[in-house]
Each structure stands twice: as C-alpha cells, then as structure tokens.
Design an enzyme around this catalytic site. Structure first.
Site, PDB file in Angstrom:
ATOM      1  N   TYR A  17       0.841  -1.198   0.000  1.00 36.78           N
ATOM      2  CA  TYR A  17       0.000   0.000   0.000  1.00 36.78           C
ATOM      3  C   TYR A  17       0.879   1.252   0.000  1.00 36.78           C
ATOM      4  CZ  TYR A  17      -3.088   3.677   1.641  1.00 36.78           C
ATOM      5  OH  TYR A  17      -3.759   4.863   1.762  1.00 36.78           O
ATOM      6  N   GLU A  39     -11.669   5.740   4.284  1.00 43.86           N
ATOM      7  CA  GLU A  39     -11.186   6.654   5.338  1.00 43.86           C
ATOM      8  C   GLU A  39     -12.280   6.929   6.370  1.00 43.86           C
ATOM      9  OE1 GLU A  39      -8.189   7.476   5.987  1.00 43.86           O
ATOM     10  OE2 GLU A  39      -7.129   7.164   4.101  1.00 43.86           O
ATOM     11  N   TRP A  47      -5.321   1.916  10.183  1.00 46.11           N
ATOM     12  CA  TRP A  47      -5.457   1.763   8.735  1.00 46.11           C
ATOM     13  C   TRP A  47      -5.241   0.316   8.309  1.00 46.11           C
ATOM     14  CZ3 TRP A  47      -8.039   3.781   5.122  1.00 46.11           C
ATOM     15  CH2 TRP A  47      -7.733   3.543   3.786  1.00 46.11           C
TER      16      TRP A  47
END
Length: 185
Positions: A17, A39, A47
C-alpha cells in the site's frame, strides 16, 4: 533494504500500500470515492484494519460503485450490518449511503468529484518536507477547510483528521518523509 515512512510495518500488505498507492495522485472519481469511504470507516481504527478488510468492503459495497450505493435499500443496509467482513458500525454504514448520494451531487455541480476536491490544491499535490513522525500533522488549515465544506454539503464522518488522511492517501499532499525512498527528489 529500502527506507519507508515511519508508519509502515513489516506487513507485506502495508508495504505494498505504501509503495504503490499512498501519496500517488488519484484523479479518478471511482477511486476517490473508494478512499473516501475507506477513510470514513477507518475513523477511530488503524489503517491496517481497513486494508485487511478492503477486499471485503469491495464485495459488500459493489466495488464502491457510488451509483449503486446511493440507491441502497433498508434491506441492503441491514444486510451490510450483518457482514462480518466489514466494519459493522451503523452510523458508518449509513454514512456510506449518504456520502454516495452527496458525491453524485458534487459531481453534478463540478463536473466530477475530482474537479471539486483537487481545486483545493490547484490540481497539483502539495509536497511537504517532513523528516520524522512528530513533523507530520493530523490536520491542517486546509483539511479543516475541506472538512467544513464537506460537512456543510451533508457528508458524514469527514472531520479534519479523516480529510487529511484522505488527502494523504489520494496524493493531494505528499507526506512521504524525506528519508523515505518514495519521497520525490
């Protein structure tokens, strides 16, 4: 071994990522919507939790097709709340539907969501020169401004911290630290 930003763990998923997505400018509305939804679900969580569930989110939310999501029925909403592959927060699931509807309204007004969101940075990324963790802010006056605008339009779960994380993810700001191999030279 390549030096990465301080937040990257030794998780292959996290590294991929970071190396291939985070901070890369995104102008495609479909991808912008995906990051907006991810988000908003990330608020209050790590995350990596979201990355680990990303494929499940894609399946549950029709590959982030906002035109489908905006029409979700109460039955679909209830089925999402039963899906253990995603974050089953009632308000966040409801906000995904609301935000899809508002995303389309923004598209109608500006031609695309990309035109709207990128206008805040004159269509080019802000490249910061942060050296260490302590330098990287959670919010900025710009994320405050965008958050306020999105909230005024009715978007949910778009506080300044979520907006700044979104800006980082879609490359509106490049916050790779100066010692990271991805920092633009």
């Amino acid at each position: 071994m390549q030096q990465r930003c301080f937040w990257v763990t030794d998780s292959k998923l996290y590294q991929d990522y970071h190396d291939n997505e985070w901070g890369e400018p995104v102008y495609d509305d479909k991808t912008l919507f995906e990051f907006l939804i991810l988000e908003t679900f990330q608020a209050g969580l790590s995350w990596i939790t979201i990355l680990n569930k990303r494929e499940n989110f894609r399946k549950a939310f029709d590959d982030f097709d906002y035109k489908k999501i905006e029409k979700y029925s109460e039955t679909k909403y209830q089925s999402l709340l039963q899906d253990s592959g995603i974050i089953r927060n009632k308000l966040k699931v409801r906000s995904a539907i609301t935000n899809a509807q508002l995303f389309i309204e923004v598209q109608k007004e500006f031609g695309s969501f990309s035109n709207f969101i990128w206008s805040y940075v004159d269509d080019k990324p802000i490249v910061n020169t942060f050296h260490k963790r302590e330098d990287v802010p959670a919010t900025t006056p710009l994320s405050d401004k965008i958050s306020k605008d999105l909230k005024k339009r009715g978007f949910k779960f778009v506080g300044s911290t979520v907006v700044y994380a979104f800006m980082q993810a879609v490359g509106m700001v490049n916050d790779h630290t100066t010692n990271c191999f991805k920092y633009p030279s």
